[in-house]
Design a protein around this motif. Structure first.
Motif, PDB file in Angstrom:
ATOM      1  N   TYR A   1       0.847  -1.194   0.000  1.00  0.00           N
ATOM      2  CA  TYR A   1       0.000   0.000   0.000  1.00  0.00           C
ATOM      3  C   TYR A   1       0.883   1.245   0.000  1.00  0.00           C
ATOM      4  O   TYR A   1       2.101   1.162   0.138  1.00  0.00           O
ATOM      5  CB  TYR A   1      -0.975   0.001   1.184  1.00  0.00           C
ATOM      6  CG  TYR A   1      -0.353  -0.021   2.557  1.00  0.00           C
ATOM      7  CD1 TYR A   1      -0.221   1.153   3.307  1.00  0.00           C
ATOM      8  CD2 TYR A   1       0.067  -1.211   3.143  1.00  0.00           C
ATOM      9  CE1 TYR A   1       0.327   1.136   4.577  1.00  0.00           C
ATOM     10  CE2 TYR A   1       0.610  -1.239   4.413  1.00  0.00           C
ATOM     11  CZ  TYR A   1       0.746  -0.061   5.128  1.00  0.00           C
ATOM     12  OH  TYR A   1       1.293  -0.090   6.392  1.00  0.00           O
ATOM     13  N   GLY A   2       0.250   2.390  -0.185  1.00  0.00           N
ATOM     14  CA  GLY A   2       1.018   3.623  -0.311  1.00  0.00           C
ATOM     15  C   GLY A   2       1.568   3.824  -1.704  1.00  0.00           C
ATOM     16  O   GLY A   2       2.611   4.470  -1.889  1.00  0.00           O
ATOM     17  N   VAL A   3       0.869   3.292  -2.718  1.00  0.00           N
ATOM     18  CA  VAL A   3       1.302   3.423  -4.112  1.00  0.00           C
ATOM     19  C   VAL A   3       0.784   4.756  -4.666  1.00  0.00           C
ATOM     20  O   VAL A   3      -0.411   5.039  -4.583  1.00  0.00           O
ATOM     21  CB  VAL A   3       0.768   2.256  -4.970  1.00  0.00           C
ATOM     22  CG1 VAL A   3       1.195   2.417  -6.421  1.00  0.00           C
ATOM     23  CG2 VAL A   3       1.253   0.917  -4.404  1.00  0.00           C
ATOM     24  N   PRO A   4       1.659   5.594  -5.229  1.00  0.00           N
ATOM     25  CA  PRO A   4       1.282   6.956  -5.620  1.00  0.00           C
ATOM     26  C   PRO A   4       0.524   7.033  -6.947  1.00  0.00           C
ATOM     27  O   PRO A   4       0.993   7.620  -7.917  1.00  0.00           O
ATOM     28  CB  PRO A   4       2.631   7.673  -5.714  1.00  0.00           C
ATOM     29  CG  PRO A   4       3.575   6.599  -6.150  1.00  0.00           C
ATOM     30  CD  PRO A   4       3.100   5.342  -5.453  1.00  0.00           C
ATOM     31  N   LEU A   5      -0.651   6.437  -6.965  1.00  0.00           N
ATOM     32  CA  LEU A   5      -1.504   6.500  -8.146  1.00  0.00           C
ATOM     33  C   LEU A   5      -2.874   7.027  -7.730  1.00  0.00           C
ATOM     34  O   LEU A   5      -3.621   6.340  -7.039  1.00  0.00           O
ATOM     35  CB  LEU A   5      -1.647   5.116  -8.795  1.00  0.00           C
ATOM     36  CG  LEU A   5      -0.397   4.530  -9.463  1.00  0.00           C
ATOM     37  CD1 LEU A   5      -0.673   3.126  -9.965  1.00  0.00           C
ATOM     38  CD2 LEU A   5       0.076   5.425 -10.597  1.00  0.00           C
TER      39      LEU A   5
ATOM     40  N   GLN B   1      -3.804   6.541   6.978  1.00  0.00           N
ATOM     41  CA  GLN B   1      -5.207   6.212   6.739  1.00  0.00           C
ATOM     42  C   GLN B   1      -5.339   4.807   6.127  1.00  0.00           C
ATOM     43  O   GLN B   1      -6.231   4.036   6.502  1.00  0.00           O
ATOM     44  CB  GLN B   1      -5.828   7.261   5.815  1.00  0.00           C
ATOM     45  CG  GLN B   1      -7.342   7.227   5.754  1.00  0.00           C
ATOM     46  CD  GLN B   1      -7.911   8.369   4.926  1.00  0.00           C
ATOM     47  OE1 GLN B   1      -7.238   8.920   4.054  1.00  0.00           O
ATOM     48  NE2 GLN B   1      -9.159   8.737   5.186  1.00  0.00           N
ATOM     49  N   GLN B   2      -4.448   4.489   5.212  1.00  0.00           N
ATOM     50  CA  GLN B   2      -4.482   3.156   4.611  1.00  0.00           C
ATOM     51  C   GLN B   2      -4.101   2.079   5.631  1.00  0.00           C
ATOM     52  O   GLN B   2      -4.677   0.976   5.639  1.00  0.00           O
ATOM     53  CB  GLN B   2      -3.556   3.113   3.400  1.00  0.00           C
ATOM     54  CG  GLN B   2      -4.048   3.974   2.234  1.00  0.00           C
ATOM     55  CD  GLN B   2      -3.072   4.024   1.082  1.00  0.00           C
ATOM     56  OE1 GLN B   2      -2.539   3.012   0.652  1.00  0.00           O
ATOM     57  NE2 GLN B   2      -2.824   5.234   0.577  1.00  0.00           N
ATOM     58  N   TYR B   3      -3.155   2.403   6.507  1.00  0.00           N
ATOM     59  CA  TYR B   3      -2.772   1.444   7.546  1.00  0.00           C
ATOM     60  C   TYR B   3      -3.932   1.208   8.512  1.00  0.00           C
ATOM     61  O   TYR B   3      -4.194   0.063   8.914  1.00  0.00           O
ATOM     62  CB  TYR B   3      -1.548   1.950   8.301  1.00  0.00           C
ATOM     63  CG  TYR B   3      -1.025   1.000   9.347  1.00  0.00           C
ATOM     64  CD1 TYR B   3      -0.375  -0.169   8.970  1.00  0.00           C
ATOM     65  CD2 TYR B   3      -1.165   1.259  10.707  1.00  0.00           C
ATOM     66  CE1 TYR B   3       0.125  -1.048   9.921  1.00  0.00           C
ATOM     67  CE2 TYR B   3      -0.674   0.381  11.657  1.00  0.00           C
ATOM     68  CZ  TYR B   3      -0.024  -0.768  11.265  1.00  0.00           C
ATOM     69  OH  TYR B   3       0.464  -1.639  12.215  1.00  0.00           O
ATOM     70  N   ALA B   4      -4.638   2.258   8.866  1.00  0.00           N
ATOM     71  CA  ALA B   4      -5.797   2.106   9.740  1.00  0.00           C
ATOM     72  C   ALA B   4      -6.857   1.227   9.083  1.00  0.00           C
ATOM     73  O   ALA B   4      -7.487   0.380   9.747  1.00  0.00           O
ATOM     74  CB  ALA B   4      -6.370   3.475  10.096  1.00  0.00           C
TER      75      ALA B   4
END
Length: 379
Positions: free
Chosen positions: A158-162, A219-222
């Motif tokens: 996750y955390g991919v800059p798209l 936010q994605q980790y949550a």
């Protein structure tokens, strides 16, 4: 109890985010395996008194090896010390897992597959330069379950800059929904990081791309934590989630607990009795030096402070936590005397029970920074 790790330093193509040691030149695979067999033979006397419980083929991409080469390494592993096998993991990419190959791996004795799905969105997979499609990933997992593998883990990034914040969050939510409906019992999910020696790292350095803002990553980790909890998974390490008791990755859990392990192959690391060593990360040089009887690794002896710091770092990333009494016996350093501990305890970030200190999982995303505040610094 010890673990044995084989680093298979080959990939069909280079993902744009990966900084592990690998080569896309596949012609010399058997030569590297020959050298790895020699390394195992040389390690036999040193490790003959140890009992091995876990075998792990990582990389790189172990599934690019032939069945014959995997078999050669497995046979050599069995001759190293004593064995009480609890887990045999092989990392694999979806495009390598045909029905026939899965049956071969089962026959070989592999008990756990770690499948590099990374995303269920073809657009993201193309951006990563992955060699498989989302459909291939889905098929590989289903086929692995049909082949009889009880323990199947998948990786997600996750955390991919798209896209913007909303698009990234929605995309990751779709990833989670897709993989958690697959027949798996373990999930590993990692933040995309811009390592300097990668395509992604170079593009960041040149200003061609911008890393995902920290608040979006949080936010994605949550979302990752809440979604896996709702699906019945236990969050037992910062990036790892187990569906059932016994689904945890045994080999990697031993790393985090400070157990000994032998790493074989170019770029592999080892640890035993307060000493760490690592092999050179160059396939041709590794083969040449092994065959010539020349040294292939560098060594360091860990000080008590080093061992304390590493135990705090790894322990606070896990549900297991840090056993302060054991840490005191092994390093002579008292965790409770670290000045920053009281602050984190008062804030409720770190909890203590019967001498076990744990960082609450909602803070694991920044756990390395918390651990660094507790480090002992040698004068």
């Amino acid at each position: 109890m010890a673990g044995l790790y084989f680093h298979i330093p080959f990939c069909v193509q280079a993902c744009n985010y990966c900084d592990f040691h690998f080569s896309t030149r596949l012609k010399n695979r058997s030569a590297v395996v020959d050298a790895m067999l020699l390394e195992i033979d040389q390690a036999r006397n040193t490790w003959e008194g140890d009992t091995f419980e876990t075998l792990y083929f990582g990389g790189g991409t172990p599934s690019v090896l032939s069945d014959a080469d995997l078999h050669r390494l497995a046979d050599a592993a069995q001759s190293l010390g004593h064995w009480s096998m609890q887990e045999w993991t092989l990392e694999a990419n979806p495009e390598d897992l045909s029905v026939d190959r899965l049956q071969s791996l089962r026959s070989l004795g592999v008990t756990r597959l770690s499948i590099g799905v990374q995303s269920t969105d073809d657009r993201v997979l193309r951006w990563m330069n992955r060699a498989h499609s989302a459909a291939q990933a889905q098929r590989a997992v289903l086929d692995a379950a049909d082949a009889g593998f009880e323990h199947i883990s998948v990786d997600l990034i996750y955390g991919v800059p798209l896209g913007d914040s909303r698009e990234m969050l929605d995309g990751f939510e779709r990833d989670l929904d897709a993989v958690l409906h697959m027949p798996i019992d373990h999930l590993s999910s990692y933040i995309l990081t811009a390592e300097p020696r990668t395509v992604y790292g170079h593009s960041i350095a040149k200003g061609l791309q911008v890393e995902v803002p920290g608040e979006d990553v949080a936010q994605q980790y949550a979302l990752l934590c809440s979604t896996t909890a709702q699906a019945g998974y236990t969050h037992y390490e910062t990036s790892n989630f187990a569906l059932n008791k016994g689904s945890e990755g045994v080999h990697n859990s031993r790393y985090w607990a400070g157990s000994p392990y032998l790493g074989v192959g170019p770029g592999a690391h080892s640890f035993r009795r307060g000493e760490r060593w690592w092999n050179l990360s160059n396939n041709p040089q590794y083969v040449r030096k092994m065959m010539a009887g020349e040294p292939i690794s560098e060594h360091e002896a860990l000080s008590d402070s080093d061992r304390f710091n590493e135990s705090v770092m790894t322990g606070l990333r896990t549900l297991r936590g840090v056993d302060s009494a054991q840490l005191l016996r092994e390093t002579g350093v008292e965790l409770a005397l670290q000045p920053a501990l009281k602050n984190y305890h008062d804030k409720g970030w770190i909890v203590a029970e019967n001498g076990i200190y744990r960082l609450r999982p909602e803070h694991w995303l920044i756990g390395d920074g918390v651990a660094a505040d507790l480090f002992v610094v040698d004068a």
